[in-house]
Design an enzyme around this catalytic site. Structure first.
Site, short mmCIF file in Angstrom:
data_model
loop_
_atom_site.label_atom_id
_atom_site.label_comp_id
_atom_site.label_asym_id
_atom_site.label_seq_id
_atom_site.Cartn_x
_atom_site.Cartn_y
_atom_site.Cartn_z
N HIS A 72 2.35 -70.50 5.22
CA HIS A 72 1.01 -70.74 4.71
C HIS A 72 0.95 -70.40 3.23
O HIS A 72 1.32 -69.30 2.82
CB HIS A 72 -0.02 -69.89 5.47
CG HIS A 72 -0.42 -70.49 6.78
ND1 HIS A 72 -1.62 -70.19 7.40
CD2 HIS A 72 0.22 -71.36 7.59
CE1 HIS A 72 -1.70 -70.86 8.54
NE2 HIS A 72 -0.59 -71.57 8.68
N TYR A 201 -11.45 -66.94 6.94
CA TYR A 201 -12.14 -65.67 7.02
C TYR A 201 -13.60 -65.94 6.66
O TYR A 201 -13.90 -66.36 5.54
CB TYR A 201 -11.56 -64.66 6.04
CG TYR A 201 -10.18 -64.15 6.38
CD1 TYR A 201 -10.00 -62.91 6.99
CD2 TYR A 201 -9.04 -64.91 6.10
CE1 TYR A 201 -8.73 -62.43 7.30
CE2 TYR A 201 -7.77 -64.45 6.41
CZ TYR A 201 -7.62 -63.21 7.01
OH TYR A 201 -6.38 -62.75 7.32
N PRO A 293 -7.41 -55.06 11.37
CA PRO A 293 -6.58 -56.26 11.23
C PRO A 293 -7.05 -57.23 10.16
O PRO A 293 -6.39 -58.24 9.94
CB PRO A 293 -6.65 -56.90 12.62
CG PRO A 293 -7.95 -56.41 13.19
CD PRO A 293 -8.15 -55.03 12.65
N LYS A 297 -2.14 -56.40 7.97
CA LYS A 297 -1.15 -55.45 7.47
C LYS A 297 -0.45 -54.60 8.53
O LYS A 297 0.55 -53.95 8.22
CB LYS A 297 -1.81 -54.50 6.45
CG LYS A 297 -2.25 -55.19 5.18
CD LYS A 297 -1.09 -55.87 4.50
CE LYS A 297 -1.53 -56.84 3.43
NZ LYS A 297 -0.51 -57.85 3.14
N TYR A 385 -2.40 -59.65 -0.27
CA TYR A 385 -2.30 -60.37 1.00
C TYR A 385 -0.87 -60.79 1.31
O TYR A 385 -0.40 -60.65 2.45
CB TYR A 385 -3.21 -61.61 0.97
CG TYR A 385 -3.46 -62.19 2.34
CD1 TYR A 385 -4.48 -61.71 3.14
CD2 TYR A 385 -2.66 -63.22 2.84
CE1 TYR A 385 -4.72 -62.24 4.40
CE2 TYR A 385 -2.89 -63.77 4.10
CZ TYR A 385 -3.91 -63.26 4.88
OH TYR A 385 -4.12 -63.77 6.14
#
Length: 390
Positions: A72, A201, A293, A297, A385
């Site tokens: 991704h 998100y 979550p 991580k 990220y």
């Protein structure tokens, strides 16, 4: 029995450490209180940083990950009914993440370990580390009603938040830091194509939502919910209806409901134990820290712990130096706390808290707007990220 390293726990941290040690010619035994089938039946997250991917390759267990995993290059933040894409690849100079289920990663490591005849003992009851403050540590366990002892040089506690390793540390030798969040995640797994080719998100007045996937035919969806919700009160239809409400219109229209085959509510917490070394006992993964979550991580922090611990053990056995082992806790915790901060920040930015005031809500909205319109702010998000360097 005697070995060089006993690893307590056969989750991703324990299996990854064991396979790296085996490939380096360092003898090790893995113990787990659960059965192999139980471990492979657990459903967990699956967004891998490049560092985790590299460790899987070094353990010679990454071939299926590369063939079936989904690279991704970005993800979407949604708020005010709009999409805002974070281009990880562009913002980080070519880095990306890999979507690959933790269960599949665990299976790959198990199969690689079995192919090399490295010992793993499942259904090991009453496992306990002993004398790790001295020069002769050992681990005891019970299998089929018979007590056993394994003498070793070092013990790696990779047995999770509720495991025995951290509990074996003398009271007063360890300090813990914890934050409990006032909500949980209601999640489902469904055999249906994901609503988007990248993760979404969502920040919404009704609460947070996350659209993710395990493959192009299996989707993982979450919605924020109160901690006192009962899973039996959430039919599939109710879940899909609530998820649609929290997504921008074009995603809601594209969402394809399907029966769930797994449904659960997970509480959220941040937790860190310091230090992560006690003589010849080393904690790694969830035994030492838990993160919500939101920042993806948890698994990746376990892998970074393994990176530092493996480096120390390799230096000990190959070079006769304990410098890296002595530095293990400080090095691991420096990265842990950065990831804890990032996960806390993502959680506070994306969720609606019960005690949020009108002022707090305006601040959250301003932060989201700044984050998605400032390249510097977006870059900081992207760098965290995809994973900070080891």
């Amino acid at each position: 029995m005697r070995t060089q390293v006993v690893i307590i726990g056969s989750g991703p941290a324990g299996l990854l450490l064991g396979q790296l040690l085996t490939e380096a010619g360092i003898d090790n035994v893995i113990l787990d209180r659960a059965s192999k089938d139980h471990i492979l039946g657990r459903v967990r997250a699956g967004v891998l940083e490049e560092g985790t991917v590299g460790l899987m390759d070094r353990a010679k267990a990454g071939s299926r990950m590369h063939s079936e995993g989904l690279p991704h290059n970005g993800f979407s933040l949604t708020f005010d009914g709009r999409d805002h894409r974070i281009d990880l690849h562009e913002l980080t100079g070519g880095k990306r993440v890999m979507v690959y289920g933790q269960t599949e990663l665990t299976r790959d490591l198990m199969e690689r370990r079995e192919a090399g005849n490295a010992p793993t003992i499942y259904d090991a009851d009453d496992t306990c580390p002993h004398d790790f403050g001295g020069d002769r540590p050992h681990v005891t366990y019970v299998k089929d009603g018979i007590s056993h002892r394994i003498d070793c040089d070092f013990i790696a506690g990779c047995d999770g938040f509720h495991g025995t390793s951290r509990k074996a540390v003398p009271e007063g030798a360890i300090k813990t830091f914890e934050k409990i969040y006032p909500f949980g995640w209601l999640g489902i797994l469904s055999e249906v194509a994901p609503v988007s080719h990248e993760l979404i998100y969502a920040n919404h007045p009704r609460g947070f939502a996350l659209c993710s996937m395990r493959s192009m035919t299996r989707s993982r969806y979450y919605i924020q919910c109160p901690l006192d919700e009962k899973i039996e009160d959430w039919s599939d239809d109710r879940f899909w209806d609530e998820l649609r409400r929290r997504l921008p219109a074009h995603h809601a229209e594209a969402l394809k409901p399907a029966p769930s085959f797994e449904k659960s509510i997970a509480p959220l917490r941040s937790f860190v134990a310091e230090p992560m070394r006690f003589g010849r006992l080393f904690l790694a993964g969830d035994a030492a820290h838990i993160v919500p979550p939101t920042g993806a991580k948890g698994l990746n922090l376990a892998a970074s712990d393994v990176h530092y611990l493996f480096a120390g053990l390799l230096e000990h056995y190959r070079d006769g130096s304990d410098a890296a082992l002595d530095a293990y806790s400080a090095r691991a915790l420096a990265r842990v706390w950065k990831a804890v901060r990032f996960s806390w920040w993502m959680t506070t930015m994306m969720h609606r808290f019960p005690d949020t005031s009108d002022f707090d809500q305006k601040i959250q909205e301003a932060e989201l707007d700044y984050l998605t319109h400032s390249k510097a702010a977006s870059t900081a998000l992207a760098e965290n990220y995809v994973g900070l360097p080891y």
